[in-house]
Design a protein around this motif. Structure first.
Motif, PDB file in Angstrom:
ATOM      1  N   SER A  68       0.861  -1.191   0.000  1.00  0.00           N
ATOM      2  CA  SER A  68       0.000   0.000   0.000  1.00  0.00           C
ATOM      3  C   SER A  68       0.896   1.240   0.000  1.00  0.00           C
ATOM      4  CB  SER A  68      -0.908   0.009   1.224  1.00  0.00           C
ATOM      5  OG  SER A  68      -0.123  -0.067   2.388  1.00  0.00           O
ATOM      6  N   GLN A  69       0.284   2.370  -0.276  1.00  0.00           N
ATOM      7  CA  GLN A  69       1.019   3.637  -0.209  1.00  0.00           C
ATOM      8  C   GLN A  69       0.252   4.591   0.685  1.00  0.00           C
ATOM      9  OE1 GLN A  69       2.073   4.050  -4.547  1.00  0.00           O
ATOM     10  NE2 GLN A  69       3.632   5.386  -3.685  1.00  0.00           N
ATOM     11  N   ASP A  70       0.995   5.204   1.575  1.00  0.00           N
ATOM     12  CA  ASP A  70       0.445   6.135   2.549  1.00  0.00           C
ATOM     13  C   ASP A  70       0.638   7.542   1.975  1.00  0.00           C
ATOM     14  OD1 ASP A  70      -0.060   7.555   4.846  1.00  0.00           O
ATOM     15  OD2 ASP A  70       1.664   6.818   5.956  1.00  0.00           O
ATOM     16  N   SER A  90      -4.244   0.782  -1.938  1.00  0.00           N
ATOM     17  CA  SER A  90      -3.664  -0.530  -2.216  1.00  0.00           C
ATOM     18  C   SER A  90      -4.414  -1.100  -3.426  1.00  0.00           C
ATOM     19  CB  SER A  90      -3.839  -1.447  -1.010  1.00  0.00           C
ATOM     20  OG  SER A  90      -3.446  -2.772  -1.334  1.00  0.00           O
ATOM     21  N   PRO A  91      -3.747  -1.755  -4.383  1.00  0.00           N
ATOM     22  CA  PRO A  91      -2.326  -2.050  -4.403  1.00  0.00           C
ATOM     23  C   PRO A  91      -1.492  -0.808  -4.705  1.00  0.00           C
ATOM     24  CG  PRO A  91      -3.354  -2.815  -6.440  1.00  0.00           C
ATOM     25  CD  PRO A  91      -4.456  -2.308  -5.563  1.00  0.00           C
ATOM     26  N   PRO A 153      -7.249   0.235   3.554  1.00  0.00           N
ATOM     27  CA  PRO A 153      -7.400  -0.351   2.216  1.00  0.00           C
ATOM     28  C   PRO A 153      -6.865  -1.769   2.118  1.00  0.00           C
ATOM     29  CG  PRO A 153      -5.717   1.376   2.189  1.00  0.00           C
ATOM     30  CD  PRO A 153      -6.390   1.439   3.524  1.00  0.00           C
ATOM     31  N   VAL A 154      -5.800  -2.086   2.862  1.00  0.00           N
ATOM     32  CA  VAL A 154      -5.236  -3.444   2.757  1.00  0.00           C
ATOM     33  C   VAL A 154      -6.245  -4.460   3.295  1.00  0.00           C
ATOM     34  CG1 VAL A 154      -3.417  -4.981   3.622  1.00  0.00           C
ATOM     35  CG2 VAL A 154      -2.822  -2.705   2.809  1.00  0.00           C
ATOM     36  N   ARG A 185      -9.768  -5.851  -6.820  1.00  0.00           N
ATOM     37  CA  ARG A 185     -10.060  -4.419  -6.971  1.00  0.00           C
ATOM     38  C   ARG A 185      -9.144  -3.595  -6.067  1.00  0.00           C
ATOM     39  NH1 ARG A 185     -16.216  -4.147  -5.511  1.00  0.00           N
ATOM     40  NH2 ARG A 185     -15.402  -5.519  -3.899  1.00  0.00           N
ATOM     41  N   ALA A 186      -8.964  -2.336  -6.409  1.00  0.00           N
ATOM     42  CA  ALA A 186      -8.180  -1.433  -5.569  1.00  0.00           C
ATOM     43  C   ALA A 186      -9.059  -0.906  -4.433  1.00  0.00           C
ATOM     44  CB  ALA A 186      -7.680  -0.267  -6.408  1.00  0.00           C
TER      45      ALA A 186
END
Ligand code: GLY
Length: 254
Positions: A68-70, A90-91, A153-154, A185-186
């Motif tokens: 994931s990206q913060d 995420s992803p 999200p993860v 899905r994201a």
């Protein structure tokens, strides 16, 4: 950065010497972060994309979760200061399988192995905050918990039963588990913050629209800085809600 705990707000990413001196004065002279800024840490400024790699570990076996990206810049258009996290998704498009493999081999395996050698058999969630620099992945931070807001999200995408996964980690059974299953899905978590955060902000403001949001298919609104006053939900912190919808891709989820 302030050497002590400053609720994710003690970091200044400085572009110039003047900005660095100002940040040092703020922490050490003005004591903007209280005692946390009595000592400071100065590190190389890393430029790149940041990815958060969360892994469930049972002391020996490492099961990585989807990357994931913060997102740390506050305000629309990223014009605000660095915060403890204004959202996450995420992803993470930059975290290719090859890169993930490199991070596992160069960061996670040596960390878990060294902890074990030192007599700390780590069981739980190991969080590596990684900056993808031109010189390769570099560790920014470790946490021994799910990230906030990365967890939102993860975990929305994890189809495998979380309890079963955590029990297997606690009981040293991760090696025997089947591969984790993921929603392809994201998911994007957008943090709704109090006006003024990460600086001063007011608490106790009424939050409306939660029932309507709860009716949106597959969307979850995670509560962070909220409180119940009678039958009303009110703001009670800087990061108030994490609104987390899914989408076919990140743009659709946003
Ligand atoms: N998102 C950063 C953290 O949870 O520490």
């Amino acid at each position: 950065k302030a050497d002590g705990l400053a609720a994710g707000k003690g970091v200044a990413v400085c572009k110039t010497r003047g900005e660095a001196i100002h940040a040092i004065k703020r922490a050490m002279v003005e004591r903007a972060f209280g005692e946390a800024g009595r000592r400071i840490v100065i590190e190389e400024r890393l430029v790149g994309q940041e990815v958060s790699i969360l892994a469930v570990v049972d002391g020996r076996t490492i099961v990585t979760l989807e990357a994931s990206q913060d997102h740390k810049a506050a305000y629309d258009g990223d014009t605000g200061p660095n915060t403890g996290g204004m959202g996450a998704y995420s992803p993470a498009p930059f975290a290719t399988p090859e890169l993930l493999d490199e991070i596992i081999q160069r960061v996670l395996v040596p960390t878990v192995h060294t902890l074990r050698k030192r007599g700390t058999e780590f069981r739980g969630v190991l969080y590596a905050g990684i900056m993808l620099t031109a010189q390769g992945p570099k560790v920014l931070e470790f946490n021994v918990r799910f990230g906030d807001p990365e967890a939102q999200p993860v975990l929305m995408r994890l189809k495998t039963d979380l309890f079963g996964l955590l029990m297997a980690a606690a009981e040293g059974r991760l090696a025997g588990l089947p591969e984790l299953e993921w929603d392809p899905r994201a998911a994007v978590c957008v943090v709704m913050a109090s006006q003024g955060y990460p600086g001063g902000y007011e608490k106790g403001r009424a939050i409306r629209g939660l029932e309507r949001a709860a009716r949106l298919p597959d969307t979850k609104v995670f509560h962070a800085g909220t409180a119940r006053h009678g039958d009303q939900i009110v703001t009670d912190g800087g990061r108030v809600l994490g609104v987390t919808p899914p989408g076919a891709d990140i743009a659709a989820a946003t």
